[in-house]
Scaffold this motif. Structure first.
Motif, PDB file in Angstrom:
ATOM      1  N   TYR A 194       0.832  -1.205   0.000  1.00  0.00           N
ATOM      2  CA  TYR A 194       0.000   0.000   0.000  1.00  0.00           C
ATOM      3  C   TYR A 194       0.866   1.255   0.000  1.00  0.00           C
ATOM      4  N   GLU A 195       1.941   1.228   0.756  1.00  0.00           N
ATOM      5  CA  GLU A 195       2.815   2.394   0.841  1.00  0.00           C
ATOM      6  C   GLU A 195       3.495   2.663  -0.502  1.00  0.00           C
ATOM      7  N   THR A 196       3.972   1.602  -1.145  1.00  0.00           N
ATOM      8  CA  THR A 196       4.614   1.760  -2.455  1.00  0.00           C
ATOM      9  C   THR A 196       3.624   2.276  -3.488  1.00  0.00           C
ATOM     10  N   TYR A 197       2.434   1.698  -3.498  1.00  0.00           N
ATOM     11  CA  TYR A 197       1.408   2.128  -4.454  1.00  0.00           C
ATOM     12  C   TYR A 197       1.020   3.587  -4.193  1.00  0.00           C
ATOM     13  N   THR A 198       0.897   3.955  -2.914  1.00  0.00           N
ATOM     14  CA  THR A 198       0.545   5.336  -2.572  1.00  0.00           C
ATOM     15  C   THR A 198       1.614   6.303  -3.047  1.00  0.00           C
ATOM     16  N   ASN A 199       2.873   5.977  -2.843  1.00  0.00           N
ATOM     17  CA  ASN A 199       3.961   6.859  -3.279  1.00  0.00           C
ATOM     18  C   ASN A 199       3.939   7.067  -4.786  1.00  0.00           C
ATOM     19  N   ILE A 200       3.680   6.000  -5.540  1.00  0.00           N
ATOM     20  CA  ILE A 200       3.633   6.115  -7.001  1.00  0.00           C
ATOM     21  C   ILE A 200       2.463   6.979  -7.436  1.00  0.00           C
ATOM     22  N   ARG A 201       1.304   6.756  -6.816  1.00  0.00           N
ATOM     23  CA  ARG A 201       0.128   7.552  -7.169  1.00  0.00           C
ATOM     24  C   ARG A 201       0.299   9.023  -6.773  1.00  0.00           C
ATOM     25  N   ILE A 202       0.974   9.280  -5.658  1.00  0.00           N
ATOM     26  CA  ILE A 202       1.220  10.661  -5.249  1.00  0.00           C
ATOM     27  C   ILE A 202       2.140  11.353  -6.250  1.00  0.00           C
ATOM     28  N   ASP A 203       3.145  10.639  -6.751  1.00  0.00           N
ATOM     29  CA  ASP A 203       4.039  11.216  -7.750  1.00  0.00           C
ATOM     30  C   ASP A 203       3.296  11.590  -9.031  1.00  0.00           C
TER      31      ASP A 203
END
Length: 775
Positions: free
Chosen positions: A294-303
């Motif tokens: 979830y954290e990795t996916y969130t970081n990518i979506r935030i970028d």
């Protein structure tokens, strides 16, 4: 005495024979008779505990001096993954074989402990084998080399790649016929089955020795994290129109967790074969990996959130996924910071047109409301946009143009909904709405704005950028005036429809002046028809068709031009006839012409061409003067037309672009009867003339209206000496904003007005109190 010494010598010889580790070698085997005699002696002299401690101590010394160095010797640094795989397997195999040789000794020690036949303080529940494995772990880890993770990583990376590609053999036949995707070998030499076998065997041995978690746990975690991150990037990079979260969760369960279960079970695919302790450890590991996913996916979506917002609502699946992830990770502050930075870098600069900024702002409102219904993220992220929009002079006009756009647009669709305007005047709402559904604000919300935060529609949010609806109403009046003055007929159906929609949004009182403006157009059509049907007017045959738009001056916005155009006598005479006909019709009323406004249809005949064109009265007057004289200087035309030379020169440029006039020398223009080049209309100049407004700008009008409050404010501060802005705002609402057509002023706009007066030294600000300067 001799017998006792002889028996003691036999005892030590038997001890070294039964437990050869005391001599430093473990290859010898004793007979059952020797072991039974030794047990009898040990029980007789009651030295069981001592013997066990001595043997275990010697085992530890042997492992420390021989087994551990041999094991770690194979952990060399290498970039060859295949060699790293083989080195790790060989090291584990040799370790397992070396430690297996201690099993007979351990069984004898356990037998001694269970049959010692003496009282002791030692807990019999302690397992000799467990104690041995603890010694092995402690001894090995005490000699841990720096580069030990290199070959471990090669081993598990190869095994994980084989496992992940085991089901893909049928996807690409052309490639798989040449090279195996699992082991990267030619299909004839595929080693996948062998790798899987060696992988399970190695894990089984490490599990049996209880070394798996301590030895390879960190490498497994790091390897899986890298695999998860790469998979998320590969799956979700720049793909916003499909939800990816469920497929990622399934991948984590079916691929990663399935592989982990096989690692910890030594080859089994189900957790049934595992102990409760290992099963719980895997479940905890799964929770950590899920959080990392979830954290990795969130970081990518935030970028990519700026692009997601621009593409909304097509990107709604990505917003839905991000909404779920934000509830499971602590990334709200990172989101706000990154998105604000992206907005400032990519949107809020001079290279972006105001309509594009407004469109992006609308998309941000919709996307962030869907992402966070509380409005906290929207409030935090869009504050720089609101500040920047207030600094642009054409923001209000862009918003109003979008509201009245006949083509499909976000704001036009919002206007059709007909919701009431929700203004944020800076005060708390006295009425509690849906108190049973009330929820507290998120922890990152600004407590100072908690009572002001309302879930409003898009138009209300845009109006609240300025804190008052008057600026938008005035801009609409100006835009409506431009539209009515620029048309060549009296058709108002479209404007009436827009006005009715705006009245539902802004209220009847705010748009009363606009109703009068549209009524003026209707009355003008009726009056113009009556004048043209008048026999006395028709007897004076008009030289050219004339129609007038009769305006009620006090209801229309102020006009921009501060000079009065002098029309040619032939035109002025025709207008005077029209005025006389109007006076005859209306009796006690007359007309005051605005000669620089309106439209003129010209038919121009030259030697080699003929033009039919619609222009402004200023352009028509210029070309009509060239009908009397072929050459004019700029100063001569300015004196004849009573127009500023700077304005006149810009207007003459239109006819120069048409090829009708030519500047022979500085400020000297000559009529071109014959075309010397292909005449083409200058698009840039025409667009400039068409978009130029005859009305004063809404900001100028608003500044003039706000001056009405100044006399009230001066009176307040004269009587009460000093007041806070909240008190000034309340008193202005009570005394200065009453009655139809009264000017309103919101708290943010009033603060800007008062701060400007402070900068102009007409007010003093002490703390939060305003007062007049002492004269």
């Amino acid at each position: 005495m001799a017998k006792i010494e002889e028996k003691s010598i036999n005892f030590f010889e038997q001890l070294e024979r039964v437990f050869p580790i005391i001599k430093g070698k473990i290859q010898e085997e004793c007979t059952e008779e020797e072991f039974a005699n030794l047990v009898e002696i040990i029980q007789f002299v009651k030295t069981t505990e001592y013997i066990i401690e001595v043997v275990i101590h010697n085992i530890e010394q042997y492992i420390r001096c021989h087994v551990a160095p041999t094991f770690w010797k194979k952990f060399e640094y290498t970039e060859d993954s295949q060699r790293g795989f083989e080195l790790f397997k060989s090291a584990v195999d040799d370790l397992y074989a070396s430690l297996t040789e201690f099993l007979p000794i351990l069984k004898k020690l356990e037998f001694l402990r269970q049959n010692k036949g003496e009282t002791s303080n030692i807990d019999n529940s302690i397992d000799i084998e467990a104690q041995f494995k603890l010694i092995v772990r402690a001894t090995l880890l005490s000699q841990l080399p720096l580069c030990h993770e290199c070959i471990i990583e090669h081993f598990y990376k190869i095994a994980f790649n084989v496992f992940c590609n085991s089901d893909n053999s049928s996807q690409d036949i052309s490639i798989s016929e040449i090279q195996c995707t699992g082991c990267s070998q030619e299909m004839e030499n595929c080693r996948c089955q062998m790798i899987v076998y060696m992988f399970h065997e190695t894990n089984r041995k490490l599990i049996e020795l209880e070394l798996l978690e301590r030895l390879v746990g960190n490498v497994l975690t790091s390897l899986i994290h890298i695999r998860i991150k790469n998979h998320v990037i590969q799956t979700c990079d720049k793909t916003f129109d499909v939800s990816q979260l469920i497929s990622l969760e399934n991948w984590l369960e079916t691929v990663v967790m399935n592989w982990l279960i096989r690692v910890y079970s030594g080859g089994f695919s189900k957790t049934v074969a595992l102990s409760d302790e290992v099963r719980n450890a895997i479940n905890k590991f799964k929770q950590k990996l899920s959080h990392f996913l979830y954290e990795t996916y969130t970081n990518i979506r935030i970028d990519h959130l700026f692009n997601i917002i621009i593409e909304y609502p097509e990107s709604q699946p990505a917003v839905d996924d991000l909404r779920v992830c934000l509830e499971r990770t602590d990334k709200r502050k990172v989101l706000v910071k990154n998105l604000q930075e992206a907005i400032k870098t990519r949107l809020l600069h001079a290279g972006v047109n105001t309509p594009d900024i407004v469109t992006a702002y609308i998309a941000a409102i919709k996307a962030l409301k869907h992402l966070d219904p509380t409005g906290v993220l929207l409030e935090a992220v869009t504050e720089p946009i609101k500040c920047y929009l207030r600094s642009r002079e054409d923001t209000v006009r862009s918003v109003v143009n979008s509201l009245l756009d006949d083509s499909p647009s976000e704001l036009a669709d919002e206007l059709v909904k007909g919701e009431c305007l929700q203004l944020d005047d800076g005060s708390a709402d006295d009425e509690t709405e849906d108190w049973e559904k009330w929820m507290p604000d998120p922890v990152d919300a600004d407590p100072a704005k908690s009572t002001q935060r309302k879930v409003s529609d898009i138009i209300s949010t845009l109006v609240n950028v300025y804190g008052s609806q008057d600026l938008f109403v005035n801009e609409y009046r100006t835009l409506l005036a431009d539209r009515l003055l620029s048309q060549l007929n009296y058709h108002t159906e479209r404007e009436i429809r827009h006005l009715e929609l705006l009245k539902r949004r802004f209220g009847e009182n705010q748009l009363h002046y606009c109703e009068v403006m549209l009524k003026d157009v209707y009355d003008s059509k009726r009056i113009d028809g009556n004048i043209h049907s008048d026999t006395s007017y028709n007897l004076q045959r008009e030289l050219f068709p004339t129609s007038a738009l009769i305006l009620s001056a006090q209801f229309w916005p102020p006009f921009k031009e501060d000079w009065k155009l002098k029309l040619p006598s032939i035109v002025q005479n025709q207008l005077n006839k029209y005025v006389k006909a109007f006076e005859a019709l209306k009796g006690n009323r007359t007309l005051c012409w605005k000669p620089h406004l309106g439209n003129v249809s010209l038919e121009i005949e030259l030697k080699d061409r003929k033009l039919d064109i619609n222009v402004t009265p200023v352009h028509a007057t210029i070309i009509l003067h060239f009908q009397d004289k072929n050459e004019w200087t700029l100063q001569e035309l300015a004196e004849v037309m009573h127009a500023p030379a700077t304005v006149l020169r810009r207007k003459i440029a239109f006819w120069v672009s048409q090829g009708l006039l030519k500047e022979t020398s500085s400020d000297v223009f000559v009529l071109q009867e014959e075309s010397t080049s292909k005449n083409r209309l200058s698009t840039d100049i025409v667009e400039e003339e068409e978009t130029e407004s005859a009305m004063a700008s809404a900001s100028d009008q608003r500044e003039e209206e706000l001056q009405v409050f100044w006399s009230y404010i001066v009176g307040m501060l004269t009587n009460l000496e000093s007041l806070p802005i909240e008190r000034i705002h309340q008193m202005l609402k009570m005394f200065a904003s009453q009655g139809p057509g009264a000017v309103e002023c919101g708290l943010p706009e009033l603060r800007q007005f008062l701060d400007r007066k402070v900068r102009e030294h007409q007010l003093l600000l002490s703390g939060s109190f305003y007062r007049l300067p002492k004269s």
